[in-house]
Write a protein that holds these residues in place. Structure first.
Motif, PDB file in Angstrom:
ATOM      1  N   MET A   1      49.819  -0.586   2.220  1.00  0.00           N
ATOM      2  CA  MET A   1      49.399  -0.708   3.587  1.00  0.00           C
ATOM      3  C   MET A   1      48.108  -0.674   4.460  1.00  0.00           C
ATOM      4  N   SER A   2      47.354  -1.436   4.826  1.00  0.00           N
ATOM      5  CA  SER A   2      45.845  -1.174   5.364  1.00  0.00           C
ATOM      6  C   SER A   2      46.198  -1.571   6.879  1.00  0.00           C
ATOM      7  N   ASP A   3      44.900  -0.472   7.458  1.00  0.00           N
ATOM      8  CA  ASP A   3      44.590   0.146   8.708  1.00  0.00           C
ATOM      9  C   ASP A   3      44.928  -1.431   9.944  1.00  0.00           C
ATOM     10  N   ASP A   4      45.345  -2.051  10.249  1.00  0.00           N
ATOM     11  CA  ASP A   4      44.834  -2.938  11.745  1.00  0.00           C
ATOM     12  C   ASP A   4      44.153  -4.188  11.028  1.00  0.00           C
ATOM     13  N   HIS A   5      45.002  -4.506   9.895  1.00  0.00           N
ATOM     14  CA  HIS A   5      45.397  -5.847   9.039  1.00  0.00           C
ATOM     15  C   HIS A   5      45.667  -6.671   9.685  1.00  0.00           C
ATOM     16  N   ALA A   6      45.197  -8.211  10.832  1.00  0.00           N
ATOM     17  CA  ALA A   6      44.980  -9.511  11.554  1.00  0.00           C
ATOM     18  C   ALA A   6      46.284 -10.396   9.760  1.00  0.00           C
ATOM     19  N   TYR A   7      47.170 -10.967  10.051  1.00  0.00           N
ATOM     20  CA  TYR A   7      47.178 -12.044   9.850  1.00  0.00           C
ATOM     21  C   TYR A   7      46.360 -12.747   8.849  1.00  0.00           C
ATOM     22  N   GLN A   8      46.309 -13.051  10.546  1.00  0.00           N
ATOM     23  CA  GLN A   8      44.471 -13.737  10.686  1.00  0.00           C
ATOM     24  C   GLN A   8      43.444 -13.999   9.585  1.00  0.00           C
ATOM     25  N   ALA A   9      43.720 -12.499   9.099  1.00  0.00           N
ATOM     26  CA  ALA A   9      42.309 -12.456   8.122  1.00  0.00           C
ATOM     27  C   ALA A   9      42.811 -12.525   7.015  1.00  0.00           C
ATOM     28  N   ILE A  10      43.981 -13.222   6.691  1.00  0.00           N
ATOM     29  CA  ILE A  10      45.045 -13.228   5.296  1.00  0.00           C
ATOM     30  C   ILE A  10      44.560 -14.523   4.666  1.00  0.00           C
ATOM     31  N   SER A  11      44.136 -14.913   4.148  1.00  0.00           N
ATOM     32  CA  SER A  11      44.168 -16.742   2.860  1.00  0.00           C
ATOM     33  C   SER A  11      45.511 -17.106   3.385  1.00  0.00           C
ATOM     34  N   ALA A  12      46.516 -16.135   2.786  1.00  0.00           N
ATOM     35  CA  ALA A  12      47.894 -17.018   2.664  1.00  0.00           C
ATOM     36  C   ALA A  12      47.942 -17.520   3.578  1.00  0.00           C
ATOM     37  N   TYR A  13      48.452 -16.263   5.014  1.00  0.00           N
ATOM     38  CA  TYR A  13      48.274 -17.228   6.386  1.00  0.00           C
ATOM     39  C   TYR A  13      48.181 -18.552   6.913  1.00  0.00           C
ATOM     40  N   ASP A  14      45.740 -18.151   6.431  1.00  0.00           N
ATOM     41  CA  ASP A  14      45.518 -19.164   7.506  1.00  0.00           C
ATOM     42  C   ASP A  14      43.736 -18.316   7.072  1.00  0.00           C
ATOM     43  N   THR A  15      43.554 -19.820   6.548  1.00  0.00           N
ATOM     44  CA  THR A  15      41.952 -19.766   5.962  1.00  0.00           C
ATOM     45  C   THR A  15      41.262 -20.090   6.758  1.00  0.00           C
ATOM     46  N   THR A  16      40.746 -20.465   8.056  1.00  0.00           N
ATOM     47  CA  THR A  16      40.445 -20.202   9.046  1.00  0.00           C
ATOM     48  C   THR A  16      38.717 -19.119   8.371  1.00  0.00           C
ATOM     49  N   LEU A  17      39.326 -17.911   8.541  1.00  0.00           N
ATOM     50  CA  LEU A  17      38.533 -16.864   8.550  1.00  0.00           C
ATOM     51  C   LEU A  17      37.976 -16.462   7.501  1.00  0.00           C
ATOM     52  N   ILE A  18      38.661 -15.905   6.581  1.00  0.00           N
ATOM     53  CA  ILE A  18      38.375 -14.958   5.136  1.00  0.00           C
ATOM     54  C   ILE A  18      39.457 -15.884   3.833  1.00  0.00           C
ATOM     55  N   GLN A  19      38.842 -15.897   2.616  1.00  0.00           N
ATOM     56  CA  GLN A  19      39.362 -16.019   1.718  1.00  0.00           C
ATOM     57  C   GLN A  19      39.636 -14.887   0.848  1.00  0.00           C
ATOM     58  N   THR A  20      41.812 -14.347   0.632  1.00  0.00           N
ATOM     59  CA  THR A  20      41.646 -13.132   0.187  1.00  0.00           C
ATOM     60  C   THR A  20      42.851 -13.234  -1.231  1.00  0.00           C
ATOM     61  N   PRO A  21      42.216 -13.627  -2.041  1.00  0.00           N
ATOM     62  CA  PRO A  21      42.748 -14.376  -3.222  1.00  0.00           C
ATOM     63  C   PRO A  21      43.878 -13.424  -3.653  1.00  0.00           C
ATOM     64  N   ASN A  22      43.167 -12.109  -3.834  1.00  0.00           N
ATOM     65  CA  ASN A  22      43.501 -11.526  -4.421  1.00  0.00           C
ATOM     66  C   ASN A  22      45.432 -10.980  -3.405  1.00  0.00           C
TER      67      ASN A  22
END
Ligand code: SGN
Ligand code: CA
Length: 531
Positions: free
Chosen positions: A40-61
């Motif tokens: 669990m991370s703290d305050d991690h918006a789904y918008q900042a996970i590329s599995a949900y949305d690739t607009t802002l960041i790539q999170t391949p892991n």
């Protein structure tokens, strides 16, 4: 039966804390109880996970977890703030029942938590990273946790052997501690339940050297609602103090120096010194080498800036640092997943990735969380469980952080205490969706009056609508049509077209409050507890 491994059948024999075993099928008896890694991370918006949305960041892991497992697109929290969310996760009970309604109140340690039950049922348990409770966790064979919010740079950890300061970056260190435990102190004769809890990307969003160098060079697309005027919304949205333009500090959050701000005659609060005080001189010099020039650039731009261009500048600075901290989280999640693969542990280990709540990345002009509106109500949830979850599935059922405790207990073959209030996700994970019948989720936020001034509110969401009641020093209702207005800019509570929906949703809200044993008496009790 090999003595080196426990089987589901043994759980029955060693049932504890009033928990009965469930009826176990022969197929299950043959399977070893799986390990559980809860990330669990703290305050991690789904918008900042590329599995949900690739607009802002790539999170391949992090994405690997969804690729090999399930991506929940309708996962929410019951109370969008840190310590209460953690209390809900550990107890499987809503805030009004477990008593941890806000970050300030005490956690009642007589609450039974799922790690205590798992430990007694034969699981080896460990916790590393941020807990944010004010007390040490119960039910853990080993823990190394940050005091309170903890520091990003050279953080202090509370351990069973006393406090220790560890040089380095908090996300890397939390992972080092986790891997060290898995490598050297994991008991191969027991299944384990590991809570691997990141401080990042919590405010004040301080990335590691590698990522502040990289991310301060980036620019990001603006969210559609960055300049929201809250026209149809009530007082709560209008009076919240979490606006990028007005409430985000140029010093604390955007990392300008007090000297720059003074030179430009801008009044601004700052705790940046407090955030950076743990850097040593060498680290501070590297930090200044990157953030120093940003000051010079801002000084040139500021004289011609207006509210709109200043908002955009602050948004960019915000996202550079916020997303920079997430790049480290992603890299470190990859280290843990690689270790599981290398050690052939992956096949029998469930990996969950989530956040204690969502976060605004400029939507509605905001940062922070707390509201039942989409970005902070929703939380990322990705789960892999090889041989049980078919890879690559997207699940849209409404699940909540309330459900984890019962899910983990069922996975371990232990019947959950009857007073837990969630639903086990196992049927969804294993393709048995027909038994899942939840049609509404409940939410209740309490921390007011407090930082960010988000008023107390409760509500329910169905897949189609969301109704919210703001109370305490207001009495306002809001209704959103989730399918036609996913960005939630139109509060339709007074639109005659929705009159019938309002009646039905109010009725359903009352039923849901009753079901979860929430009430006006409890609302009052928790208001009085503030005085
Ligand atoms: C700090 C932050 C707030 C944040 C709370 C709660 N301010 O007080 O912005 O809402 O934590 O966050 S700061 O200036 O100290 O960074 S929570 O995730 O712990 O609930
Ligand atoms: Ca949080």
């Amino acid at each position: 039966m090999k003595s080196s491994k426990l089987f589901y059948l043994l759980v029955g024999a060693s049932a504890v804390v009033g928990c009965k075993t469930k009826n176990i099928t022969t197929a299950e008896v043959k399977k070893e109880r799986p390990n559980i890694i809860f990330i669990m991370s703290d305050d991690h918006a789904y918008q900042a996970i590329s599995a949900y949305d690739t607009t802002l960041i790539q999170t391949p892991n992090i994405d690997r977890i969804a690729k090999e497992g399930m991506l929940f697109i309708n996962a929410t929290v019951t109370n969008s703030i840190c310590a209460p969310s953690r209390a809900v996760i550990l107890t499987g009970k809503h805030s009004h029942i477990n008593g941890k309604i806000d970050n300030l109140s005490h956690f009642d340690t007589t609450n039974v938590t799922f790690p205590q039950i798992l430990q007694k049922a034969g699981y080896q348990t460990a916790m590393f990273g941020k807990l944010h409770f004010g007390n040490n966790p119960k039910g853990f064979d080993e823990f190394k946790i940050l005091p309170g919010q903890g520091d990003y740079y050279n953080p202090k950890f509370i351990t069973q052997k006393g406090d220790t300061i560890i040089e380095g970056y908090v996300t890397d260190i939390t992972t080092d501690l986790t891997l060290d435990w898995m490598k050297h102190r994991r008991d191969p004769n027991k299944p384990f339940m590991l809570m691997y809890l990141h401080k990042a990307p919590h405010r004040a969003w301080l990335p590691s050297e590698k990522y502040y160098k990289e991310f301060t060079q980036k620019t990001f697309p603006l969210p559609e609602t960055l300049f929201d005027d809250y026209k149809t919304r009530g007082i709560a949205a209008k009076s919240a103090e979490m606006g990028i333009l007005k409430h985000m500090s140029l010093i604390n959050d955007n990392k300008l120096t007090p000297a720059t701000v003074k030179e430009l005659n801008i009044e601004q609060w700052s705790q940046l010194g407090e955030s950076l005080y743990t850097l040593n001189a060498k680290q501070r010099a590297k930090w200044d080498a990157v953030y120093g020039p940003i000051n010079e650039d801002f000084k040139k731009r500021y004289p011609t800036m207006n509210d709109s261009t200043l908002t955009v500048w602050k948004y960019q600075r915000y996202l550079q640092d916020y997303l920079g901290t997430i790049a480290s989280v992603d890299e470190n999640v990859g280290r843990v997943l690689d270790y599981l693969d290398e050690e052939k542990l992956a096949d029998n280990t469930i990996v969950v990735y989530t956040s204690d709540q969502g976060f605004y990345l400029g939507e509605h002009g905001w940062f922070d969380k707390r509201f039942m509106y989409n970005e902070s109500f929703k939380t990322p949830l990705l789960i892999k469980w090889p041989n049980q979850i078919k890879p690559g599935i997207t699940e849209d059922e409404m699940v909540q952080n309330l459900d984890f405790a019962q899910t983990f207990l069922e996975i371990a073959g232990v019947t959950a205490p009857k007073d837990m209030q969630g639903e086990s996700l196992v049927p969804l994970l294993t393709g048995n969706k027909a038994v899942w019948d939840r049609d509404a989720v409940y939410y209740h936020y309490y921390e007011y009056p407090a930082e960010h001034a988000v008023k107390r509110h409760y509500g329910i969401a169905t897949k189609e609508y969301k109704i919210i009641h703001f109370y305490h020093d207001v009495n306002e209702w809001e209704l959103y049509d989730r399918l036609n207005d996913p960005k939630e800019v139109n509060n339709v509570i007074n639109d005659p077209k929705y009159a019938q929906v309002v009646t039905e949703m109010k009725q359903k809200l009352q039923e849901t409050r009753k079901k979860y044993k929430d009430s006006e008496e409890l609302d009052r009790k928790y208001i009085e507890s503030y005085n």
